[in-house]
Motif scaffolding. Structure first.
Motif, PDB file in Angstrom:
ATOM      1  N   GLY A 289     -14.122  -4.837   5.755  1.00  0.00           N
ATOM      2  CA  GLY A 289     -13.689  -5.183   4.532  1.00  0.00           C
ATOM      3  C   GLY A 289     -12.491  -6.776   4.754  1.00  0.00           C
ATOM      4  N   SER A 290     -12.780  -6.758   6.053  1.00  0.00           N
ATOM      5  CA  SER A 290     -11.912  -8.348   6.156  1.00  0.00           C
ATOM      6  C   SER A 290     -11.210  -7.849   5.926  1.00  0.00           C
ATOM      7  CB  SER A 290     -12.760  -9.553   5.178  1.00  0.00           C
ATOM      8  OG  SER A 290     -12.061 -10.709   5.518  1.00  0.00           O
ATOM      9  N   THR A 291     -10.303  -7.385   6.444  1.00  0.00           N
ATOM     10  CA  THR A 291      -8.593  -6.689   6.534  1.00  0.00           C
ATOM     11  C   THR A 291      -8.110  -7.658   7.913  1.00  0.00           C
ATOM     12  OG1 THR A 291      -9.335  -4.305   6.082  1.00  0.00           O
ATOM     13  CG2 THR A 291      -7.034  -4.654   6.671  1.00  0.00           C
TER      14      THR A 291
ATOM     15  N   TYR B  42      -9.549 -12.648  -7.043  1.00  0.00           N
ATOM     16  CA  TYR B  42      -8.368 -11.969  -7.188  1.00  0.00           C
ATOM     17  C   TYR B  42      -7.261 -12.359  -7.555  1.00  0.00           C
ATOM     18  CZ  TYR B  42      -9.873 -11.812  -2.010  1.00  0.00           C
ATOM     19  OH  TYR B  42     -10.432 -10.799  -0.715  1.00  0.00           O
TER      20      TYR B  42
ATOM     21  N   THR C 117      -6.327  -6.822  -9.979  1.00  0.00           N
ATOM     22  CA  THR C 117      -5.044  -7.521  -8.592  1.00  0.00           C
ATOM     23  C   THR C 117      -4.143  -7.905  -9.415  1.00  0.00           C
ATOM     24  OG1 THR C 117      -6.919  -8.780  -8.648  1.00  0.00           O
ATOM     25  CG2 THR C 117      -5.217  -9.027  -6.635  1.00  0.00           C
TER      26      THR C 117
ATOM     27  N   PHE D  80      -1.431  -4.067  -8.771  1.00  0.00           N
ATOM     28  CA  PHE D  80      -1.564  -4.609  -7.454  1.00  0.00           C
ATOM     29  C   PHE D  80      -0.325  -5.133  -6.765  1.00  0.00           C
ATOM     30  CE2 PHE D  80      -2.984  -5.755  -2.996  1.00  0.00           C
ATOM     31  CZ  PHE D  80      -2.932  -4.407  -2.932  1.00  0.00           C
TER      32      PHE D  80
ATOM     33  N   GLU E 167       0.655 -11.487  -0.203  1.00  0.00           N
ATOM     34  CA  GLU E 167      -0.422 -11.808   0.753  1.00  0.00           C
ATOM     35  C   GLU E 167      -1.141 -12.989   1.067  1.00  0.00           C
ATOM     36  OE1 GLU E 167      -3.759  -8.524   0.714  1.00  0.00           O
ATOM     37  OE2 GLU E 167      -3.740  -9.582  -0.475  1.00  0.00           O
TER      38      GLU E 167
ATOM     39  N   ILE F 133      -9.823  -1.965  -7.363  1.00  0.00           N
ATOM     40  CA  ILE F 133      -9.927  -3.535  -6.996  1.00  0.00           C
ATOM     41  C   ILE F 133     -11.399  -3.569  -6.745  1.00  0.00           C
ATOM     42  CG2 ILE F 133      -9.716  -5.588  -5.531  1.00  0.00           C
ATOM     43  CD1 ILE F 133      -6.579  -5.113  -5.931  1.00  0.00           C
TER      44      ILE F 133
ATOM     45  N   TYR G 115       0.272  -0.855   0.156  1.00  0.00           N
ATOM     46  CA  TYR G 115      -0.123  -0.235   0.350  1.00  0.00           C
ATOM     47  C   TYR G 115       1.278   1.740  -0.484  1.00  0.00           C
ATOM     48  CZ  TYR G 115      -3.553  -3.290   0.963  1.00  0.00           C
ATOM     49  OH  TYR G 115      -4.297  -4.225   0.664  1.00  0.00           O
TER      50      TYR G 115
ATOM     51  N   SER H 238      -5.493 -13.454   2.240  1.00  0.00           N
ATOM     52  CA  SER H 238      -6.279 -13.629   2.885  1.00  0.00           C
ATOM     53  C   SER H 238      -7.308 -14.631   3.063  1.00  0.00           C
ATOM     54  CB  SER H 238      -7.192 -12.470   1.622  1.00  0.00           C
ATOM     55  OG  SER H 238      -8.588 -11.962   1.253  1.00  0.00           O
TER      56      SER H 238
ATOM     57  N   MET I 142      -1.664 -14.424  -2.709  1.00  0.00           N
ATOM     58  CA  MET I 142      -1.131 -14.014  -3.881  1.00  0.00           C
ATOM     59  C   MET I 142       0.712 -14.242  -3.418  1.00  0.00           C
ATOM     60  SD  MET I 142      -2.998 -10.248  -4.142  1.00  0.00           S
ATOM     61  CE  MET I 142      -1.499  -8.895  -3.409  1.00  0.00           C
TER      62      MET I 142
ATOM     63  N   TYR J 205     -14.711  -8.505  -7.692  1.00  0.00           N
ATOM     64  CA  TYR J 205     -14.119  -8.733  -5.656  1.00  0.00           C
ATOM     65  C   TYR J 205     -15.693  -8.479  -5.438  1.00  0.00           C
ATOM     66  CZ  TYR J 205     -11.565  -7.284  -2.019  1.00  0.00           C
ATOM     67  OH  TYR J 205     -11.257  -7.271  -1.141  1.00  0.00           O
TER      68      TYR J 205
ATOM     69  N   ASN K 264      -6.429 -10.618   6.576  1.00  0.00           N
ATOM     70  CA  ASN K 264      -4.812 -10.582   5.984  1.00  0.00           C
ATOM     71  C   ASN K 264      -3.701 -10.465   6.886  1.00  0.00           C
ATOM     72  OD1 ASN K 264      -6.180  -7.817   3.855  1.00  0.00           O
ATOM     73  ND2 ASN K 264      -5.583  -9.549   3.498  1.00  0.00           N
TER      74      ASN K 264
ATOM     75  N   PHE L 126      -5.939  -0.982  -5.090  1.00  0.00           N
ATOM     76  CA  PHE L 126      -6.668  -1.105  -4.112  1.00  0.00           C
ATOM     77  C   PHE L 126      -8.572  -1.155  -4.054  1.00  0.00           C
ATOM     78  CE2 PHE L 126      -9.220  -1.282  -0.394  1.00  0.00           C
ATOM     79  CZ  PHE L 126      -9.156  -3.182  -0.631  1.00  0.00           C
TER      80      PHE L 126
HETATM   81  C1  AVI Z   1      -7.538  -5.387   2.073  1.00  0.00           C
HETATM   82  N1  AVI Z   1      -7.769  -6.399   2.224  1.00  0.00           N
HETATM   83  C2  AVI Z   1      -9.105  -6.845   2.559  1.00  0.00           C
HETATM   84  C3  AVI Z   1      -8.301  -6.679   0.648  1.00  0.00           C
HETATM   85  C4  AVI Z   1      -8.361  -8.875   0.407  1.00  0.00           C
HETATM   86  O1  AVI Z   1      -9.194  -8.825  -0.085  1.00  0.00           O
HETATM   87  O2  AVI Z   1      -7.674  -9.068   1.093  1.00  0.00           O
HETATM   88  C5  AVI Z   1      -6.718  -6.683  -0.654  1.00  0.00           C
HETATM   89  C6  AVI Z   1      -7.113  -7.221  -1.313  1.00  0.00           C
HETATM   90  N2  AVI Z   1      -6.177  -8.107  -2.115  1.00  0.00           N
HETATM   91  C7  AVI Z   1      -6.271  -8.304  -3.328  1.00  0.00           C
HETATM   92  N3  AVI Z   1      -7.463  -7.869  -3.351  1.00  0.00           N
HETATM   93  C8  AVI Z   1      -7.456  -7.358  -1.986  1.00  0.00           C
END
Ligand code: AVI
Length: 328
Positions: free
Chosen positions: A163-165, A208, A215, A218, A282, A53, A42, A284, A254, A59, A168, A50
């Motif tokens: 956002g379900s952060t 994703y 994505t 990103f 990443e 996305i 970020y 998720s 990812m 998404y 992550n 993002f």
């Molecule tokens: C911020 N977060 C919740 C997103 C997710 O869905 O995990 C980040 C993301 N990575 C790829 N697409 C979105």
């Protein structure tokens, strides 16, 4: 736990390099499975990507969570009540935050974010929309207990983490965060948290790896960022974006996959990747009703209500900090 408020949160060396970024990248690239913490995705370009996305058709999380926030306003008002200080972990979304604030008619709004620029922009937007609502932005790393402004200290709090952060983070870090949130918000607080659900793998992988390639851009932006900020020579165009479901840990991962043997330099150090080797960028995590509840309980929160969207893709959970009277 240390507290902080209004501190300078980014350490730069004499040449302007973010030392934490450099440390994480060098340590991560030296591991047998190369891995770099997702928070480095970020920078300004990554944050813009993002946002893009969240608009692509595949998404679903943003759409689904926004649907719940609009549909359940009456229930939020009933269960949460008026007059709380809403403390948002993150600087707030231009769509979701106003929906919640309209539903629960709070006494104050406190966005917490490590990035002062995003925070101030979001706070100004919110103040314009809710001119009678006191807004107290706090620049802080909310992974630790944060000292909230004195003006809200006597108010009951509602934490908001959409956002379900939380997904992550690996469970150990997620539990640390939930505990820090509890310490920040106090013992009579509530938490409204978005948690994405386990579902058809095709739906997850498409979310994703969208057809428009946003994505992918990103993910690859992280390699670009390493090149520009850390004097890197990573051949970005030789790295392919991959989103893969890890069933063992119920998460989308990812990766950046080397398309051929690669050699490159980062911050004066040499690295190599074999063909097919990846940099993991990443996680998720996705949740069932039970795994979501277990995580919240481990973090000191008792779930009291749960909502899903009309397609059962995403959940919003209301939890309370009070100690349940269960047998040990
Ligand atoms: C911020 N977060 C919740 C997103 C997710 O869905 O995990 C980040 C993301 N990575 C790829 N697409 C979105």
């Amino acid at each position: 736990m240390p507290t902080q408020q209004g501190l300078t949160l980014v350490d730069k060396d004499d040449s302007g390099v973010d030392t934490a970024f450099r440390g994480d990248v060098l340590a991560g690239l030296a591991q047998p499975q190369k891995a770099i913490p997702a928070r480095w995705l970020y920078d300004d370009a990554g944050s813009r990507l993002f946002e893009e996305i969240t608009q692509v058709p595949e998404y679903y999380p943003t759409r689904a969570e926004t649907e719940i926030l609009s549909a359940e306003a009456g229930e939020f008002a009933r269960l949460i009540g008026e007059g709380r200080a809403v403390v948002e972990f993150g600087s707030g979304s231009s769509v979701k935050t106003p929906l919640l604030l309209s539903a629960v008619d709070p006494a104050a709004y406190v966005p917490l974010d490590i990035s002062g620029d995003f925070l101030r922009a979001a706070a100004e937007r919110l103040s314009a929309q809710f001119p009678d609502l006191p807004v107290y932005p706090v620049e802080a790393d909310f992974m630790r207990q944060v000292e909230l402004p004195a003006e809200v200290s006597v108010l009951p709090k509602l934490g908001f983490f959409p956002g379900s952060t939380i997904g992550n983070m690996v469970p150990r870090t997620a539990v640390d965060l939930l505990r820090a949130m509890r310490a920040t918000l106090g013992s009579n607080s509530l938490l409204l948290i978005g948690m994405d659900l386990i579902k058809d793998i095709g739906v997850l992988e498409a979310a994703y790896d969208d057809a428009a390639g946003v994505t992918a851009a990103f993910n690859r932006n992280l390699a670009r960022r390493i090149n520009s900020e850390l004097g890197g020579t990573i051949p970005v165009e030789r790295l392919r974006h991959e989103a893969r479901w890890n069933d063992e840990f119920a998460r989308i991962e990812m990766h950046l996959v080397a398309q051929e043997p690669l050699e490159f330099i980062v911050a004066d150090q040499p690295f190599a990747m074999a063909r097919g080797e990846t940099i993991h960028t990443e996680n998720s995590h996705k949740f069932s009703r039970r795994s979501a509840n277990a995580l919240l309980l481990a973090g000191g929160w008792t779930p009291v209500a749960r909502w899903t969207d009309s397609e059962d893709l995403f959940s919003l959970i209301l939890a309370e900090a009070s100690v349940p009277r269960n047998a040990p």
